[in-house]
Design a protein around this motif. Structure first.
Motif, PDB file in Angstrom:
ATOM      1  N   ALA A 260       0.729  -1.207   0.139  1.00 20.84           N
ATOM      2  CA  ALA A 260      -0.051  -0.070   0.012  1.00 20.84           C
ATOM      3  C   ALA A 260       0.927   1.168  -0.067  1.00 20.84           C
ATOM      4  CB  ALA A 260      -0.947   0.001   1.198  1.00 20.84           C
ATOM      5  N   LEU A 261       1.972   1.328   0.814  1.00 18.93           N
ATOM      6  CA  LEU A 261       2.798   2.361   0.922  1.00 18.93           C
ATOM      7  C   LEU A 261       3.555   2.513  -0.576  1.00 18.93           C
ATOM      8  CD1 LEU A 261       4.452   2.117   4.476  1.00 18.93           C
ATOM      9  CD2 LEU A 261       2.807   3.699   3.629  1.00 18.93           C
ATOM     10  N   ALA A 262       3.744   1.671  -1.108  1.00 15.91           N
ATOM     11  CA  ALA A 262       4.509   1.666  -2.346  1.00 15.91           C
ATOM     12  C   ALA A 262       3.601   2.130  -3.503  1.00 15.91           C
ATOM     13  CB  ALA A 262       4.962   0.467  -2.809  1.00 15.91           C
ATOM     14  N   LEU A 263       2.380   1.816  -3.408  1.00 18.88           N
ATOM     15  CA  LEU A 263       1.467   2.474  -4.516  1.00 18.88           C
ATOM     16  C   LEU A 263       1.005   3.982  -4.288  1.00 18.88           C
ATOM     17  CD1 LEU A 263      -1.094  -0.519  -5.146  1.00 18.88           C
ATOM     18  CD2 LEU A 263       0.725   0.616  -6.661  1.00 18.88           C
ATOM     19  N   ILE A 264       0.973   4.101  -2.822  1.00 22.03           N
ATOM     20  CA  ILE A 264       0.970   5.719  -2.541  1.00 22.03           C
ATOM     21  C   ILE A 264       1.887   6.476  -2.920  1.00 22.03           C
ATOM     22  CG2 ILE A 264       0.694   7.121  -0.626  1.00 22.03           C
ATOM     23  CD1 ILE A 264      -0.807   4.808   0.974  1.00 22.03           C
ATOM     24  N   ARG A 265       3.188   5.882  -2.785  1.00 19.41           N
ATOM     25  CA  ARG A 265       4.446   6.796  -3.037  1.00 19.41           C
ATOM     26  C   ARG A 265       4.412   6.874  -4.613  1.00 19.41           C
ATOM     27  NH1 ARG A 265       7.301   3.846   1.274  1.00 19.41           N
ATOM     28  NH2 ARG A 265       7.595   2.251  -0.167  1.00 19.41           N
ATOM     29  N   PHE A 266       3.949   5.883  -5.527  1.00 19.40           N
ATOM     30  CA  PHE A 266       3.877   6.062  -6.688  1.00 19.40           C
ATOM     31  C   PHE A 266       2.840   7.239  -7.277  1.00 19.40           C
ATOM     32  CE2 PHE A 266       2.007   4.794 -10.910  1.00 19.40           C
ATOM     33  CZ  PHE A 266       3.051   4.732 -11.695  1.00 19.40           C
ATOM     34  N   PHE A 267       1.737   6.879  -6.694  1.00 25.56           N
ATOM     35  CA  PHE A 267       0.743   7.885  -6.992  1.00 25.56           C
ATOM     36  C   PHE A 267       0.881   9.303  -6.456  1.00 25.56           C
ATOM     37  CE2 PHE A 267      -1.363   4.284  -8.274  1.00 25.56           C
ATOM     38  CZ  PHE A 267      -1.811   4.497  -9.761  1.00 25.56           C
ATOM     39  N   GLU A 268       1.814   9.626  -5.370  1.00 24.71           N
ATOM     40  CA  GLU A 268       1.764  10.748  -4.403  1.00 24.71           C
ATOM     41  C   GLU A 268       2.235  11.951  -5.523  1.00 24.71           C
ATOM     42  OE1 GLU A 268       3.167  11.982  -0.123  1.00 24.71           O
ATOM     43  OE2 GLU A 268       4.812  11.027  -1.320  1.00 24.71           O
ATOM     44  N   PRO A 269       3.366  11.772  -6.466  1.00 20.31           N
ATOM     45  CA  PRO A 269       3.429  13.081  -7.042  1.00 20.31           C
ATOM     46  C   PRO A 269       2.187  13.945  -7.710  1.00 20.31           C
ATOM     47  CG  PRO A 269       5.190  11.634  -7.304  1.00 20.31           C
ATOM     48  CD  PRO A 269       4.050  10.599  -6.475  1.00 20.31           C
ATOM     49  N   GLU A 270       1.527  12.915  -8.480  1.00 20.21           N
ATOM     50  CA  GLU A 270       0.372  13.137  -9.211  1.00 20.21           C
ATOM     51  C   GLU A 270      -0.628  13.778  -8.191  1.00 20.21           C
ATOM     52  OE1 GLU A 270      -1.606  14.132 -12.703  1.00 20.21           O
ATOM     53  OE2 GLU A 270       0.664  13.617 -12.235  1.00 20.21           O
ATOM     54  N   MET A 271      -1.091  13.385  -6.932  1.00 26.54           N
ATOM     55  CA  MET A 271      -1.855  13.813  -6.082  1.00 26.54           C
ATOM     56  C   MET A 271      -1.581  15.279  -5.615  1.00 26.54           C
ATOM     57  SD  MET A 271      -3.162  10.671  -3.921  1.00 26.54           S
ATOM     58  CE  MET A 271      -1.625   9.954  -3.330  1.00 26.54           C
ATOM     59  N   ILE A 272      -0.145  15.214  -5.339  1.00 22.63           N
ATOM     60  CA  ILE A 272       0.344  16.781  -5.049  1.00 22.63           C
ATOM     61  C   ILE A 272       0.212  17.729  -6.152  1.00 22.63           C
ATOM     62  CG2 ILE A 272       2.240  17.810  -4.323  1.00 22.63           C
ATOM     63  CD1 ILE A 272       3.345  15.553  -2.808  1.00 22.63           C
TER      64      ILE A 272
ATOM     65  N   ASP B 141      -4.972  18.292   3.258  1.00 25.30           N
ATOM     66  CA  ASP B 141      -6.183  17.717   3.504  1.00 25.30           C
ATOM     67  C   ASP B 141      -6.663  17.063   2.155  1.00 25.30           C
ATOM     68  OD1 ASP B 141      -6.455  18.224   6.129  1.00 25.30           O
ATOM     69  OD2 ASP B 141      -7.523  20.382   5.689  1.00 25.30           O
ATOM     70  N   ALA B 142      -6.209  17.684   0.986  1.00 22.44           N
ATOM     71  CA  ALA B 142      -6.745  17.080  -0.253  1.00 22.44           C
ATOM     72  C   ALA B 142      -5.934  15.897  -0.727  1.00 22.44           C
ATOM     73  CB  ALA B 142      -6.334  18.094  -1.360  1.00 22.44           C
ATOM     74  N   VAL B 143      -4.515  15.916  -0.343  1.00 18.88           N
ATOM     75  CA  VAL B 143      -3.873  14.558  -0.660  1.00 18.88           C
ATOM     76  C   VAL B 143      -4.248  13.717   0.289  1.00 18.88           C
ATOM     77  CG1 VAL B 143      -1.472  13.585  -0.562  1.00 18.88           C
ATOM     78  CG2 VAL B 143      -1.822  16.095  -1.343  1.00 18.88           C
ATOM     79  N   GLN B 144      -4.465  13.902   1.702  1.00 15.50           N
ATOM     80  CA  GLN B 144      -4.982  13.040   2.412  1.00 15.50           C
ATOM     81  C   GLN B 144      -6.390  12.238   2.078  1.00 15.50           C
ATOM     82  OE1 GLN B 144      -5.766  14.125   6.419  1.00 15.50           O
ATOM     83  NE2 GLN B 144      -5.671  12.315   7.069  1.00 15.50           N
ATOM     84  N   SER B 145      -7.190  12.850   1.689  1.00 17.83           N
ATOM     85  CA  SER B 145      -8.544  12.656   1.066  1.00 17.83           C
ATOM     86  C   SER B 145      -8.235  11.667  -0.198  1.00 17.83           C
ATOM     87  CB  SER B 145      -9.478  13.858   0.666  1.00 17.83           C
ATOM     88  OG  SER B 145      -9.912  14.371   1.741  1.00 17.83           O
ATOM     89  N   MET B 146      -7.456  12.196  -0.971  1.00 20.44           N
ATOM     90  CA  MET B 146      -7.388  11.357  -2.352  1.00 20.44           C
ATOM     91  C   MET B 146      -6.480  10.073  -2.123  1.00 20.44           C
ATOM     92  SD  MET B 146      -5.869  14.141  -5.374  1.00 20.44           S
ATOM     93  CE  MET B 146      -5.011  15.070  -4.232  1.00 20.44           C
TER      94      MET B 146
END
Length: 74
Positions: A30-42, A54-59
């Motif tokens: 789960a952490l690996a997938l979050i790290r993968f998508f994190e730049p796009e979510m930011i 808050d926005a990143v946490q919700s996404m």
């Protein structure tokens, strides 16, 4: 620039393996997938009218919920 793109790349097989592990409640996957998508979510969070954190946490929460649902292709 190319190094950044190469670092962010993930093969389909690796993504599917991590997705399967997330559906089995593997926290590291789960952490690996979050790290993968994190730049796009930011990046996307800049367009949402709420604090970025808050926005990143919700996404992140919605993304994990979607992954755990185990949606199968029709």
């Amino acid at each position: 620039m190319e190094a950044k793109d190469a670092e962010a790349a993930m093969s389909d097989a690796e993504f599917l393996r991590l997705l399967e592990l997330v559906q089995q409640n593997d926290e590291q996957a789960a952490l690996a997938l979050i790290r993968f998508f994190e730049p796009e979510m930011i990046r996307i969070s800049r367009f949402i009218r709420m604090p970025q954190e808050d926005a990143v946490q919700s996404m992140t929460a919605e993304l994990l919920a979607f992954f755990k649902e185990g949606q199968e292709a029709p």
